[in-house]
Design a protein around this motif. Structure first.
Motif, PDB file in Angstrom:
ATOM      1  N   MET A  78     -15.373  16.603 -12.981  1.00 28.80           N
ATOM      2  CA  MET A  78     -16.215  15.632 -12.289  1.00 28.80           C
ATOM      3  C   MET A  78     -15.529  14.277 -12.141  1.00 28.80           C
ATOM      4  SD  MET A  78     -20.012  16.350 -13.885  1.00 28.80           S
ATOM      5  CE  MET A  78     -20.989  17.775 -13.365  1.00 28.80           C
ATOM      6  N   GLY A  79     -14.440  14.085 -12.854  1.00 30.42           N
ATOM      7  CA  GLY A  79     -13.687  12.846 -12.741  1.00 30.42           C
ATOM      8  C   GLY A  79     -13.966  11.825 -13.816  1.00 30.42           C
ATOM      9  N   ALA A  80     -14.764  12.165 -14.823  1.00 30.29           N
ATOM     10  CA  ALA A  80     -15.063  11.227 -15.908  1.00 30.29           C
ATOM     11  C   ALA A  80     -13.869  11.105 -16.852  1.00 30.29           C
ATOM     12  CB  ALA A  80     -16.285  11.707 -16.685  1.00 30.29           C
ATOM     13  N   GLU A  81     -13.824   9.994 -17.584  1.00 30.38           N
ATOM     14  CA  GLU A  81     -12.875   9.871 -18.688  1.00 30.38           C
ATOM     15  C   GLU A  81     -13.528  10.525 -19.894  1.00 30.38           C
ATOM     16  OE1 GLU A  81     -11.066   6.364 -21.446  1.00 30.38           O
ATOM     17  OE2 GLU A  81     -10.688   6.195 -19.290  1.00 30.38           O
ATOM     18  N   VAL A  82     -12.898  11.553 -20.447  1.00 29.48           N
ATOM     19  CA  VAL A  82     -13.536  12.423 -21.432  1.00 29.48           C
ATOM     20  C   VAL A  82     -12.905  12.251 -22.803  1.00 29.48           C
ATOM     21  CG1 VAL A  82     -14.189  14.796 -21.996  1.00 29.48           C
ATOM     22  CG2 VAL A  82     -14.012  14.088 -19.592  1.00 29.48           C
ATOM     23  N   THR A  83     -13.765  12.068 -23.800  1.00 32.71           N
ATOM     24  CA  THR A  83     -13.339  11.976 -25.191  1.00 32.71           C
ATOM     25  C   THR A  83     -14.043  13.049 -26.003  1.00 32.71           C
ATOM     26  OG1 THR A  83     -12.976   9.585 -25.065  1.00 32.71           O
ATOM     27  CG2 THR A  83     -13.302  10.518 -27.263  1.00 32.71           C
ATOM     28  N   VAL A  84     -13.304  13.769 -26.809  1.00 26.10           N
ATOM     29  CA  VAL A  84     -13.890  14.739 -27.727  1.00 26.10           C
ATOM     30  C   VAL A  84     -14.025  14.102 -29.097  1.00 26.10           C
ATOM     31  CG1 VAL A  84     -13.608  16.959 -28.903  1.00 26.10           C
ATOM     32  CG2 VAL A  84     -12.963  16.727 -26.491  1.00 26.10           C
ATOM     33  N   LEU A  85     -15.216  14.251 -29.698  1.00 26.27           N
ATOM     34  CA  LEU A  85     -15.473  13.803 -31.065  1.00 26.27           C
ATOM     35  C   LEU A  85     -15.695  15.052 -31.908  1.00 26.27           C
ATOM     36  CD1 LEU A  85     -17.979  10.899 -30.249  1.00 26.27           C
ATOM     37  CD2 LEU A  85     -15.524  10.718 -30.703  1.00 26.27           C
ATOM     38  N   SER A  86     -14.696  15.412 -32.679  1.00 25.66           N
ATOM     39  CA  SER A  86     -14.739  16.629 -33.484  1.00 25.66           C
ATOM     40  C   SER A  86     -14.497  16.275 -34.943  1.00 25.66           C
ATOM     41  CB  SER A  86     -13.678  17.614 -33.002  1.00 25.66           C
ATOM     42  OG  SER A  86     -13.749  18.835 -33.694  1.00 25.66           O
ATOM     43  N   HIS A  87     -14.946  17.144 -35.840  1.00 29.69           N
ATOM     44  CA  HIS A  87     -14.799  16.840 -37.266  1.00 29.69           C
ATOM     45  C   HIS A  87     -13.343  16.633 -37.644  1.00 29.69           C
ATOM     46  CE1 HIS A  87     -15.733  16.776 -41.528  1.00 29.69           C
ATOM     47  NE2 HIS A  87     -14.805  17.699 -41.733  1.00 29.69           N
ATOM     48  N   SER A  88     -12.463  17.427 -37.047  1.00 29.47           N
ATOM     49  CA  SER A  88     -11.038  17.316 -37.354  1.00 29.47           C
ATOM     50  C   SER A  88     -10.248  17.368 -36.051  1.00 29.47           C
ATOM     51  CB  SER A  88     -10.596  18.459 -38.276  1.00 29.47           C
ATOM     52  OG  SER A  88     -10.527  19.672 -37.553  1.00 29.47           O
ATOM     53  N   LEU A  89      -8.931  17.254 -36.175  1.00 31.49           N
ATOM     54  CA  LEU A  89      -8.050  17.306 -35.013  1.00 31.49           C
ATOM     55  C   LEU A  89      -7.508  18.706 -34.770  1.00 31.49           C
ATOM     56  CD1 LEU A  89      -5.988  14.010 -35.554  1.00 31.49           C
ATOM     57  CD2 LEU A  89      -8.040  14.349 -34.159  1.00 31.49           C
TER      58      LEU A  89
ATOM     59  N   GLY B 230      -8.260  20.741 -26.584  1.00 31.98           N
ATOM     60  CA  GLY B 230      -9.069  19.734 -25.905  1.00 31.98           C
ATOM     61  C   GLY B 230      -8.308  19.062 -24.779  1.00 31.98           C
ATOM     62  N   LYS B 231      -7.058  18.696 -25.036  1.00 31.38           N
ATOM     63  CA  LYS B 231      -6.232  18.069 -24.002  1.00 31.38           C
ATOM     64  C   LYS B 231      -5.965  19.059 -22.868  1.00 31.38           C
ATOM     65  CE  LYS B 231      -5.727  14.073 -26.077  1.00 31.38           C
ATOM     66  NZ  LYS B 231      -4.429  13.610 -26.588  1.00 31.38           N
ATOM     67  N   ARG B 232      -5.777  20.322 -23.212  1.00 31.97           N
ATOM     68  CA  ARG B 232      -5.539  21.346 -22.177  1.00 31.97           C
ATOM     69  C   ARG B 232      -6.762  21.541 -21.298  1.00 31.97           C
ATOM     70  NH1 ARG B 232      -6.134  26.978 -22.604  1.00 31.97           N
ATOM     71  NH2 ARG B 232      -6.414  26.807 -24.866  1.00 31.97           N
ATOM     72  N   PHE B 233      -7.946  21.382 -21.882  1.00 39.34           N
ATOM     73  CA  PHE B 233      -9.178  21.543 -21.121  1.00 39.34           C
ATOM     74  C   PHE B 233      -9.505  20.321 -20.260  1.00 39.34           C
ATOM     75  CE2 PHE B 233     -10.761  24.338 -24.864  1.00 39.34           C
ATOM     76  CZ  PHE B 233      -9.972  25.395 -24.428  1.00 39.34           C
ATOM     77  N   GLY B 234      -8.788  19.219 -20.471  1.00 40.10           N
ATOM     78  CA  GLY B 234      -8.993  18.045 -19.640  1.00 40.10           C
ATOM     79  C   GLY B 234      -9.411  16.792 -20.361  1.00 40.10           C
ATOM     80  N   ALA B 235      -9.531  16.833 -21.694  1.00 44.07           N
ATOM     81  CA  ALA B 235      -9.922  15.628 -22.438  1.00 44.07           C
ATOM     82  C   ALA B 235      -8.815  14.585 -22.378  1.00 44.07           C
ATOM     83  CB  ALA B 235     -10.228  15.976 -23.891  1.00 44.07           C
ATOM     84  N   ASN B 236      -9.209  13.343 -22.190  1.00 39.47           N
ATOM     85  CA  ASN B 236      -8.254  12.233 -22.210  1.00 39.47           C
ATOM     86  C   ASN B 236      -7.953  11.760 -23.620  1.00 39.47           C
ATOM     87  OD1 ASN B 236     -10.280  11.724 -19.646  1.00 39.47           O
ATOM     88  ND2 ASN B 236      -8.131  11.445 -19.104  1.00 39.47           N
ATOM     89  N   HIS B 237      -8.959  11.888 -24.499  1.00 40.99           N
ATOM     90  CA  HIS B 237      -8.834  11.398 -25.876  1.00 40.99           C
ATOM     91  C   HIS B 237      -9.498  12.399 -26.814  1.00 40.99           C
ATOM     92  CE1 HIS B 237      -7.902   7.629 -23.831  1.00 40.99           C
ATOM     93  NE2 HIS B 237      -9.073   7.724 -23.203  1.00 40.99           N
ATOM     94  N   TYR B 238      -9.050  12.413 -28.049  1.00 41.59           N
ATOM     95  CA  TYR B 238      -9.585  13.344 -29.051  1.00 41.59           C
ATOM     96  C   TYR B 238      -9.580  12.625 -30.403  1.00 41.59           C
ATOM     97  CZ  TYR B 238     -10.591  18.092 -30.764  1.00 41.59           C
ATOM     98  OH  TYR B 238     -11.201  19.216 -31.286  1.00 41.59           O
ATOM     99  N   TYR B 239     -10.750  12.523 -31.022  1.00 48.24           N
ATOM    100  CA  TYR B 239     -10.868  11.790 -32.284  1.00 48.24           C
ATOM    101  C   TYR B 239     -11.528  12.660 -33.354  1.00 48.24           C
ATOM    102  CZ  TYR B 239      -9.794   7.349 -29.947  1.00 48.24           C
ATOM    103  OH  TYR B 239      -9.194   6.328 -29.251  1.00 48.24           O
TER     104      TYR B 239
END
Length: 350
Positions: A201-212, A218-227
């Motif tokens: 959809m064009g959003a800037e996407v961040t994943v918030l997960s318990h661990s990395l 996540g990056k392969r699926f399109g996430a810009n950031h992962y925390y």
């Protein structure tokens, strides 16, 4: 009546077993579907094991159904034999209330008829309750049968009928797109599809997960950031960041911590269903005019929109294909979060 082979849970503490079930006679507006694939949703597990206290046995779960039209009733106009189709969480609704007329059948004021474990007239379904897609065939009213575009495989399309629309609907409703900052809590069966859709959809996407641990995915699926939310610095660094947060996990979370990640006018949408009531500090909402909301799947028209969108953008679920005799083990693995990212049953093995 016709018969179909199915896998059913006989009791809350039982194991799945193969049985024969009856399907209703094909009516003028009905579609008979040869099931090819059925996804396993965590709500299947809650229901089959009676964790929500409302299961009916034998229980045949399954509301992520992909298959091929085998026959149609005399008045059916939308589908024909040989079509690629899907069935999601609903198989009927009243059709005349405000939500139904607004294409929001999931909020039917009379209560939508869910694909399994919902009481119905015994003349419609022998036994008096619906039985789902862990079976070789289903009969569904035409309006609730979705077309699956050629651009997506039936196996990876099946989970979209629940997981896909559960994420697509709030992303559409809260207008995710270019210039918006979206966070997704959890990257499991729901969350991984949400990452793909939000990114498309064009959003800037961040994943918030318990661990990395799933960061590369996540990056392969399109996430810009992962925390990692296990890192307290995450909540300091991301304060007031997001326009929209989608919570896909069903665990009890310190929700105030996540609300404080919202920007002014931001919304946190609860998609997972925690076991315990949620406690929220009023100031977490009022300080930045934040909102806490919920969302439940989507209507039929929007579900079709979602399927068309996913096909156009090459989006399907990440799946592990299993045979029907592996369902019990798959359930245990889902509970243990040991799947990347959705189990799908090959109905040819039923």
């Amino acid at each position: 009546m016709s018969t179909a082979a199915a896998y059913a849970m006989p009791a809350p503490d039982g194991a799945f077993e193969k049985i024969t079930i009856e399907r209703r006679e094909l009516g003028p507006r009905d579609v008979l579907i040869d099931v090819k694939y059925a996804g396993i949703c965590h709500s299947d597990i809650h229901t089959a094991r009676d964790e929500w206290g409302s299961a009916k046995y034998p229980c045949v779960p399954g509301h992520e159904i992909a298959g091929i039209v085998a026959a149609v009733g005399s008045a059916v106009t939308k589908h024909q034999v040989g079509d690629r189709v899907g069935v999601g969480c609903m198989v009927d609704s009243c059709g005349v209330c405000g939500p139904c007329l607004a294409d929001e059948e999931q909020y039917c004021e009379a209560g939508a008829t869910m694909t399994y474990n919902t009481p119905v007239d015994p003349a419609v379904q022998p036994g008096g309750y619906t039985m789902g897609g862990y079976s070789t065939q289903v009969v569904v009213t035409e309006h609730f049968v979705l077309s699956i575009p050629e651009g997506i495989g039936l196996d990876v399309a099946a989970p979209l009928l629940c997981a896909g629309i559960t994420l697509f609907s709030p992303l559409r409703h809260w207008q995710a797109g270019p210039g918006t900052h979206v966070a997704i809590i959890g990257m499991g069966g729901l969350g991984h599809v949400g990452v793909k859709i939000a990114a498309a959809m064009g959003a800037e996407v961040t994943v918030l997960s318990h661990s990395l641990g799933k960061q590369d995915d996540g990056k392969r699926f399109g996430a810009n950031h992962y925390y990692a939310t296990s890192d307290k610095q995450t909540f300091r660094e991301l304060r007031n960041r997001f326009d929209l947060i989608l919570n896909t996990v069903s665990a009890d979370l310190p929700i105030d911590n996540y609300l404080r990640l919202l920007a002014v006018n931001g919304t946190l949408v609860q998609l997972g269903v925690p076991e315990n009531p949620m406690s929220v500090k009023t100031f977490s909402l009022s300080a930045y005019r934040r909102s806490l909301s919920g969302s439940m799947i989507g209507g039929i028209a929007q579900t079709q929109e979602m399927l068309n969108f996913c096909a156009a953008h090459g989006i399907g679920a990440e799946i592990e294909l299993i045979s029907a005799d592996e369902i019990d083990g798959a359930y245990d693995r889902v509970v243990a979060s040991d799947v990347r990212y959705r189990f799908v049953i090959d109905a040819a093995t039923i």
